[in-house]
Enzyme design. Structure first.
Site, PDB file in Angstrom:
ATOM      1  N   ASP A  82       0.958  -1.072  -0.284  1.00  0.00           N
ATOM      2  CA  ASP A  82       0.164   0.014  -0.129  1.00  0.00           C
ATOM      3  C   ASP A  82       0.900   1.123  -0.027  1.00  0.00           C
ATOM      4  O   ASP A  82       1.816   1.333   0.749  1.00  0.00           O
ATOM      5  CB  ASP A  82      -0.816  -0.184   1.316  1.00  0.00           C
ATOM      6  CG  ASP A  82      -1.964   1.144   1.286  1.00  0.00           C
ATOM      7  OD1 ASP A  82      -2.362   1.462   0.215  1.00  0.00           O
ATOM      8  OD2 ASP A  82      -2.274   1.314   2.419  1.00  0.00           O
ATOM      9  N   HIS A 206      -9.544   5.381  -1.096  1.00  0.00           N
ATOM     10  CA  HIS A 206      -8.730   5.228   0.180  1.00  0.00           C
ATOM     11  C   HIS A 206      -9.227   6.301   1.204  1.00  0.00           C
ATOM     12  O   HIS A 206     -10.271   6.956   0.788  1.00  0.00           O
ATOM     13  CB  HIS A 206      -7.258   5.909  -0.100  1.00  0.00           C
ATOM     14  CG  HIS A 206      -6.375   4.870  -0.846  1.00  0.00           C
ATOM     15  ND1 HIS A 206      -5.334   4.255  -0.286  1.00  0.00           N
ATOM     16  CD2 HIS A 206      -6.656   4.307  -2.054  1.00  0.00           C
ATOM     17  CE1 HIS A 206      -4.788   3.412  -1.115  1.00  0.00           C
ATOM     18  NE2 HIS A 206      -5.508   3.338  -2.352  1.00  0.00           N
ATOM     19  N   ALA A 208     -11.245   5.269   3.917  1.00  0.00           N
ATOM     20  CA  ALA A 208     -12.608   5.071   4.086  1.00  0.00           C
ATOM     21  C   ALA A 208     -12.867   4.781   5.538  1.00  0.00           C
ATOM     22  O   ALA A 208     -14.162   4.722   5.825  1.00  0.00           O
ATOM     23  CB  ALA A 208     -13.014   3.674   3.282  1.00  0.00           C
ATOM     24  N   SER A 209     -11.971   4.692   6.378  1.00  0.00           N
ATOM     25  CA  SER A 209     -12.353   4.667   7.958  1.00  0.00           C
ATOM     26  C   SER A 209     -13.032   5.776   8.264  1.00  0.00           C
ATOM     27  O   SER A 209     -12.509   6.868   8.017  1.00  0.00           O
ATOM     28  CB  SER A 209     -11.032   4.336   8.817  1.00  0.00           C
ATOM     29  OG  SER A 209     -10.515   3.112   8.243  1.00  0.00           O
ATOM     30  N   ALA A 230      -7.876   0.947   7.235  1.00  0.00           N
ATOM     31  CA  ALA A 230      -6.533   0.710   7.864  1.00  0.00           C
ATOM     32  C   ALA A 230      -6.889   1.326   9.208  1.00  0.00           C
ATOM     33  O   ALA A 230      -6.950   0.545  10.197  1.00  0.00           O
ATOM     34  CB  ALA A 230      -5.259   1.531   7.344  1.00  0.00           C
TER      35      ALA A 230
END
Ligand SMILES: [Zn+2]
Length: 283
Positions: A82, A206, A208-209, A230
């Site tokens: 990543d 990316h 997305a948390s 993550a």
């Protein structure tokens, strides 16, 4: 199953309107939770290893863990670097056996981003390694959000970038950021629609948390095929251990509190798989 790359996985997701989750793993326990949960839910899964994680343990250590766990699973598992920002990091991962890489030239100008991405595509493609590029800038770093860094992906530039580089997937910036959000982000769905209409390869989200389930579902519906998670896994893992240790000062066996942390990680993994709709796809 033997490890797979991410190309077919993401194309299948694209044709069937779901997204494959990419979970950042830091250690064996997180990898065990991710693969075990994906296996139980019959979901394809990507174990992502960040450049920072590759400073914590070697690429071959992560590879060995993920390969061993994948061989006992009956769903496709990929191991992916990543946000590699340089060619030597990609090479280290390739030598260890990684099946998929992200080359992140998004901090560079367009031309330099194309150049570094093309180089990586040139030496990865003969080995059937999938390559994700990034155009635009997802905000934030690991622990903070710097909204000045947000730069949305230009749809025409995205089409041009994919044509010139031949990446197998593209990470785009539509308002998300890495790390923890102070306020709920506003996503630019119009830009996503435009990018989707101009770019054929699977699109990646990316940061997305912390997005709502509804935001994630809308992104998937509009053509996002891979979603990186993550921060939420790190939070679940660490909070569970902190609570366990706060309540039991005498414990000294790591297996005791690690089991609790793994359960917490598994819950997040299962929830994300269900929201992204990748469950039941590998029966
Ligand atoms: Zn990212």
């Amino acid at each position: 199953m033997p490890l797979v790359n991410t190309t077919k996985m993401l194309i299948e997701a694209q044709s069937n309107e779901y997204a494959v989750p990419a979970f950042n793993i830091e250690n064996m326990e997180m990898a065990m939770s991710v693969i075990d949960t994906a296996n139980k839910l019959a979901s394809p899964v990507i174990c992502a290893v960040s450049e920072n994680a590759l400073k914590y343990a070697s690429a071959s250590t992560y590879f060995g863990i993920v390969q061993a766990l994948a061989s006992d699973a009956s769903v496709p598992v990929a191991i992916h670097v990543d946000h590699a920002e340089s060619v030597p990091v990609v090479l280290r991962a390739l030598r260890a056996g990684f099946t998929s890489v992200m080359i992140d030239g998004s901090k560079l100008n367009f031309r330099d981003n194309v150049n570094i991405t093309q180089r990586v595509v040139d030496f990865c493609s003969p080995f059937h390694i999938s390559i994700e590029g990034e155009l635009g800038a997802v905000g934030g770093k690991i622990d903070y959000i710097d909204s000045d860094l947000l730069r949305y992906t230009n749809p025409d530039a995205a089409a041009d970038f994919v044509r010139q580089t031949n990446v197998t997937s593209l990470a785009i910036a539509i308002g998300t950021a890495h790390g923890i959000y102070k306020d709920m982000p506003k996503l630019d769905y119009g830009t996503l629609d435009l990018i989707r209409s101009k770019v054929e390869v699977p699109l990646v989200l990316h940061g997305a948390s912390g997005l709502s389930d509804e935001q994630l579902c809308t992104c998937v519906h509009k053509g996002i095929c891979k979603v990186n998670i993550a921060t939420e896994l790190r939070q679940a893992y660490t909070t569970a251990i902190r609570e366990y240790l706060d309540n039991d000062e005498k414990v000294y066996d790591p297996k005791k509190y690690s089991l609790v942390a793994m359960k917490a990680v598994s819950e997040v993994v299962a929830q994300k798989i269900q929201v992204l709709g990748s469950d039941g796809k590998c029966r």
